[in-house]
Enzyme design. Structure first.
Site, short mmCIF file in Angstrom:
data_model
loop_
_atom_site.label_atom_id
_atom_site.label_comp_id
_atom_site.label_asym_id
_atom_site.label_seq_id
_atom_site.Cartn_x
_atom_site.Cartn_y
_atom_site.Cartn_z
N CYS A 177 0.87 -1.24 0.00
CA CYS A 177 0.00 -0.13 0.10
C CYS A 177 0.84 1.35 0.06
O CYS A 177 1.92 1.07 0.60
CB CYS A 177 -1.05 -0.05 1.30
SG CYS A 177 -1.76 -1.57 1.54
N ARG A 184 4.93 0.35 -5.97
CA ARG A 184 4.89 -0.49 -4.89
C ARG A 184 3.88 -1.76 -4.98
O ARG A 184 4.10 -2.43 -4.21
CB ARG A 184 4.54 0.45 -3.72
CG ARG A 184 5.41 1.56 -3.25
CD ARG A 184 4.71 2.46 -2.36
NE ARG A 184 4.51 1.98 -1.25
CZ ARG A 184 5.15 1.94 0.23
NH1 ARG A 184 6.52 2.63 -0.02
NH2 ARG A 184 4.97 1.48 1.26
N TRP A 187 -3.05 -2.64 -1.47
CA TRP A 187 -2.65 -3.92 -1.85
C TRP A 187 -3.31 -5.01 -0.93
O TRP A 187 -2.87 -4.82 0.12
CB TRP A 187 -1.18 -4.05 -1.76
CG TRP A 187 -0.70 -5.30 -2.44
CD1 TRP A 187 -0.17 -5.63 -3.78
CD2 TRP A 187 -0.01 -6.32 -1.64
NE1 TRP A 187 0.58 -6.81 -3.79
CE2 TRP A 187 0.62 -7.29 -2.67
CE3 TRP A 187 -0.06 -6.65 -0.19
CZ2 TRP A 187 1.11 -8.61 -2.14
CZ3 TRP A 187 0.49 -8.08 0.27
CH2 TRP A 187 0.90 -8.90 -0.90
N ASN A 239 -1.46 1.72 6.07
CA ASN A 239 -0.74 0.72 5.71
C ASN A 239 -0.55 -0.08 6.70
O ASN A 239 -0.29 0.19 7.99
CB ASN A 239 0.51 1.40 5.21
CG ASN A 239 0.37 1.99 3.73
OD1 ASN A 239 -0.62 2.11 3.03
ND2 ASN A 239 1.72 2.53 3.35
N GLY A 240 -0.56 -1.66 6.35
CA GLY A 240 0.04 -2.35 7.53
C GLY A 240 -1.25 -3.37 8.03
O GLY A 240 -2.03 -3.70 7.20
N GLU A 300 19.31 -15.96 -8.43
CA GLU A 300 18.91 -14.65 -9.04
C GLU A 300 18.36 -14.42 -10.40
O GLU A 300 17.27 -14.00 -10.54
CB GLU A 300 19.81 -13.33 -8.67
CG GLU A 300 19.78 -11.95 -9.06
CD GLU A 300 18.53 -11.66 -8.39
OE1 GLU A 300 17.83 -11.83 -7.39
OE2 GLU A 300 18.08 -10.32 -8.72
N LYS A 349 14.60 -13.42 -11.11
CA LYS A 349 14.25 -12.41 -12.12
C LYS A 349 13.33 -12.78 -13.15
O LYS A 349 12.34 -12.20 -13.39
CB LYS A 349 15.65 -11.77 -12.74
CG LYS A 349 15.53 -10.44 -12.81
CD LYS A 349 15.88 -9.53 -11.48
CE LYS A 349 14.92 -10.28 -10.33
NZ LYS A 349 15.56 -9.30 -9.00
N GLU A 376 9.55 -13.81 -11.94
CA GLU A 376 8.62 -12.83 -11.25
C GLU A 376 8.44 -11.78 -12.43
O GLU A 376 7.06 -11.26 -12.30
CB GLU A 376 9.51 -11.91 -10.23
CG GLU A 376 10.61 -10.96 -10.61
CD GLU A 376 11.22 -10.37 -9.29
OE1 GLU A 376 12.23 -9.93 -9.28
OE2 GLU A 376 10.26 -10.04 -8.49
N HIS A 415 21.22 -34.35 -8.27
CA HIS A 415 20.69 -34.99 -7.04
C HIS A 415 19.31 -34.75 -7.03
O HIS A 415 18.40 -34.99 -6.05
CB HIS A 415 21.25 -34.29 -5.75
CG HIS A 415 22.85 -34.49 -5.71
ND1 HIS A 415 23.14 -35.79 -5.20
CD2 HIS A 415 23.69 -33.90 -5.70
CE1 HIS A 415 24.47 -35.99 -5.15
NE2 HIS A 415 24.73 -34.38 -5.42
N LYS A 455 6.71 -3.92 -4.51
CA LYS A 455 8.11 -3.50 -4.26
C LYS A 455 8.63 -3.49 -2.87
O LYS A 455 9.81 -3.82 -2.67
CB LYS A 455 8.33 -1.95 -4.77
CG LYS A 455 9.84 -1.45 -4.79
CD LYS A 455 10.63 -2.23 -5.72
CE LYS A 455 11.96 -1.65 -5.82
NZ LYS A 455 12.97 -2.63 -6.68
O1 M6R Z 1 13.69 -4.43 -0.13
P1 M6R Z 1 14.36 -5.49 -0.01
O2 M6R Z 1 15.71 -5.72 -0.46
O3 M6R Z 1 14.34 -5.98 1.47
O4 M6R Z 1 13.16 -6.73 -0.52
C1 M6R Z 1 13.31 -7.98 -0.64
C2 M6R Z 1 12.45 -8.63 -1.55
O5 M6R Z 1 11.30 -8.45 -1.40
C3 M6R Z 1 13.03 -8.31 -2.90
O6 M6R Z 1 14.39 -8.42 -3.03
C4 M6R Z 1 12.02 -9.02 -4.08
O7 M6R Z 1 12.68 -10.45 -4.13
C5 M6R Z 1 12.38 -8.35 -5.16
N1 M6R Z 1 11.07 -8.22 -6.00
C6 M6R Z 1 13.17 -9.32 -6.48
O8 M6R Z 1 13.38 -8.59 -7.79
#
Ligand code: M6R
Length: 597
Positions: free
Chosen positions: A2, A28, A74, A100-101, A470, A474, A477, A493, A592
């Site tokens: 949010c 966000r 959100w 928010n929260g 990673e 990437k 997502e 394995h 985000k």
């Molecule tokens: O703000 P942060 O680095 O703590 O966020 C952690 C994860 O939520 C963040 O890296 C998430 O995995 C990304 N969307 C990856 O691209």
């Protein structure tokens, strides 16, 4: 997650200011939006879906008034509907609240407020009704707000508007809230409150970060108080990035822009920390720090950086381990004298924050490795190492991962006996090499060839293992494709059962040592199962000989090779997602900044 914006002193431009603030918070992640404007009667407009829907709804009615509050939601409690969108009002319509929260005791409070009419399924709606009850008992608006907040359990940033009152009220606990101190205008001083600086950066670069338990009143001045109403002196800080940095600068997506910003981000991270002549590393924030053991806590991409950081420390003979922050507190490891390092781009990730707090509670010395100067993690850590990547808007972390890896090298060089030797010159060359790779990558052609595969695998060893994880994260997502990263040695394995002629395997392998030779062996294993192989390599080994495609890397130090290999994988993910027409900057279901556990 949010987003919140509130403003006073914007006169007739109040509604426009709120909507454009919400647009800058879109990154966000959200699924509904709304605003409320003040005056003798409040007016509220909200809509499920994109902000464009809110704009259409606003266009069909004439709404005016000030001050104002706005929100992008959100969903957590209740689906994304018009009714569940914020702001939420009380029975009289005289109180409007954005939040928010998560309010953990909302069911109990809702039961207590059984004479009130609730119109949403949200936890938030208890707040305006609690305020309504206080106002009905004759409490003045500011005290009514405080009294309602005192009843809440959970995490919150709350901003509230009350009919007939020129002020907006806000407070926070475990969810960020920041003030923007604007200039005097014919309508008074423009003041802002938001969950995130970009929401008002267009109007001011002067900010005040609120701490947990603090309250703010914004009218013709700003006053911050503690929970007892005692005024707190707060310092006004200046943010050092331009509003343009949060624009796309001609790129089709923020993600692509941010991938291309990596050379600059890396230079900023190095600036003033690496001695150009002597090759030594000095990081003021790390003065006199010499850890004998390190525990990293982080999530997602930052966790991959943590795996890399732990490897760097272990190679210096310092025990180090990376923990998923969400798992850390389930069985906290013995901390002893270990340094606990929270890696987080946003500095607001709830899981990381709670792991950090758990470590602090147990007396650990803590360090934040973060991009966000005024963030909660930064403020709650004993020490901070800022990665200086500049604002990152795309949900997929790109430049911040590169800068995290670089900052972790600086951390190890500054706090251990690691020899600067060949590492420092390689780190200094990294921005230029990254630029060269961006100029001539070859990733788009690989993406074009493989964009319709049903699944993808990524393998690597040592520093390239986190890069494999990673690369897969990437791709999944932003393209919604099934992708998995593995330590190359683990493939046989179990995961090898999934490999066939339709599953491209991206193998990251640099150098010509024993580790590289073993990874080449793993490439042969998948090649024997007819999998198309894309080698991401500096050709110092035989990987290219067994690969269908090669994504080239320059020869460099292995620490740096990981950053460069990751750039290639970022581009592959981007081009596959783009070819599939995905909403790259705002992937479905993701946010985000993840401020709930
Ligand atoms: O703000 P942060 O680095 O703590 O966020 C952690 C994860 O939520 C963040 O890296 C998430 O995995 C990304 N969307 C990856 O691209």
């Amino acid at each position: 997650m949010c987003g919140i914006i509130g403003c006073v002193g914007r006169g007739e431009r109040t509604a426009d200011t709120l909507v454009s603030g919400l647009e800058t918070l879109e990154y966000r992640g959200y699924d509904s939006a709304g605003i409320a404007l003040g005056g003798s009667k409040l007016s509220v407009c909200k809509a499920a879906g994109e902000i464009a829907k809110l704009k259409t709804a606003l266009g069909s009615r004439s709404m005016s008034g000030e001050p104002g509050i706005g929100h992008t939601r959100w969903s957590t409690h209740g689906p994304p509907t018009d009714e569940n969108a914020h702001p939420h009002a009380d029975c009289t319509g005289d109180v409007a609240v954005v939040h928010n929260g998560i309010i953990e005791n909302y069911q109990e409070l809702r039961a207590e407020l059984d004479e009130h009419t609730f119109t949403s399924e949200t936890d938030t709606e208890v707040i305006p009704h609690l305020i309504e009850a206080e106002l009905a008992a004759g409490t003045d608006p500011e005290d009514a707000f405080r009294a309602a907040i005192a009843r809440l359990e959970g995490s919150y940033a709350v901003v509230c508007l009350i009919a007939g009152c020129d002020a907006i009220f806000g407070t926070r606990k475990d969810s960020p809230l920041v003030l923007g101190i604007g200039d005097d205008t014919p309508d008074g001083q423009a003041l802002f409150v938001a969950s995130d600086v970009p929401a008002f950066r267009e109007y001011t670069d002067r900010v005040v970060y609120l701490d947990d338990g603090e309250f703010v009143r914004l009218d013709d001045e700003w006053v911050v108080t503690d929970s007892d109403g005692v005024v707190r002196e707060k310092s006004v800080e200046t943010v050092d990035w331009d509003p343009e940095e949060t624009g796309k600068s001609g790129y089709e997506h923020f993600m692509l822009k941010e991938i291309h910003e990596q050379p600059r981000a890396l230079r900023q991270c190095l600036q003033g920390r690496v001695d150009e002549l002597g090759g030594s590393v000095t990081v003021d924030e790390l003065d006199n720090l010499a850890p004998t053991g390190v525990q990293f806590v982080a999530c997602g991409t930052s966790y991959h950086a943590a795996l890399y950081g732990a490897q760097l420390f272990r190679e210096q003979g310092i025990p180090a381990q990376a923990f998923l922050a969400s798992e850390y507190a389930t069985a906290v490891p013995p901390i002893g004298n270990d340094l606990v390092v929270a890696i987080t781009q946003s500095g607001e990730t709830a899981d990381t924050l709670s792991a950090l707090r758990e470590a602090s509670r147990r007396g650990a010395e803590t360090l934040a490795v973060t991009n966000t100067v005024g963030s909660t993690v930064a403020r709650e850590s004993d020490r901070k190492l800022f990665i200086r990547a500049g604002p990152e808007i795309g949900v997929a972390a790109t430049k911040t991962f590169a800068s995290q890896l670089l900052a972790l090298n600086l951390l190890v060089l500054a706090t251990t006996d690691a020899s600067a030797g060949e590492v420092v010159p390689a780190l200094r060359d990294l921005p230029g090499q990254t630029q060269a790779l961006l100029d001539d990558s070859g990733a788009e052609a690989v993406a074009e060839q493989f964009y319709d595969a049903p699944a993808y695998f990524f393998i690597g060893r040592r520093y390239q293992f986190p890069v494999a994880l990673e690369g897969a994260l990437k791709l999944k997502e932003i393209s919604y494709k099934h992708a998995e990263g593995f330590a190359a040695g683990e493939l046989k394995h179990g995961p090898l059962a999934l490999v066939d002629d339709r599953t491209p395997v991206f193998a990251v392998v640099t150098g010509d040592d024993e580790i590289a030779t073993k990874t080449v062996g793993n490439i042969k294993e998948v090649e024997a199962r007819d999998a198309p192989v894309v080698a991401v390599t500096d050709r110092q080994n035989d990987a290219a000989a067994y690969a269908d495609h090669v994504l080239e890397l320059p020869e460099t130090h292995p620490h740096v090779g990981a950053v460069l290999a990751n750039v290639q994988l970022q581009l592959v993910a981007y081009h596959i997602a783009n070819r599939l027409g995905r909403p790259i900057d705002k992937p479905r279901n993701l946010a985000k900044s993840v401020t709930v556990e």
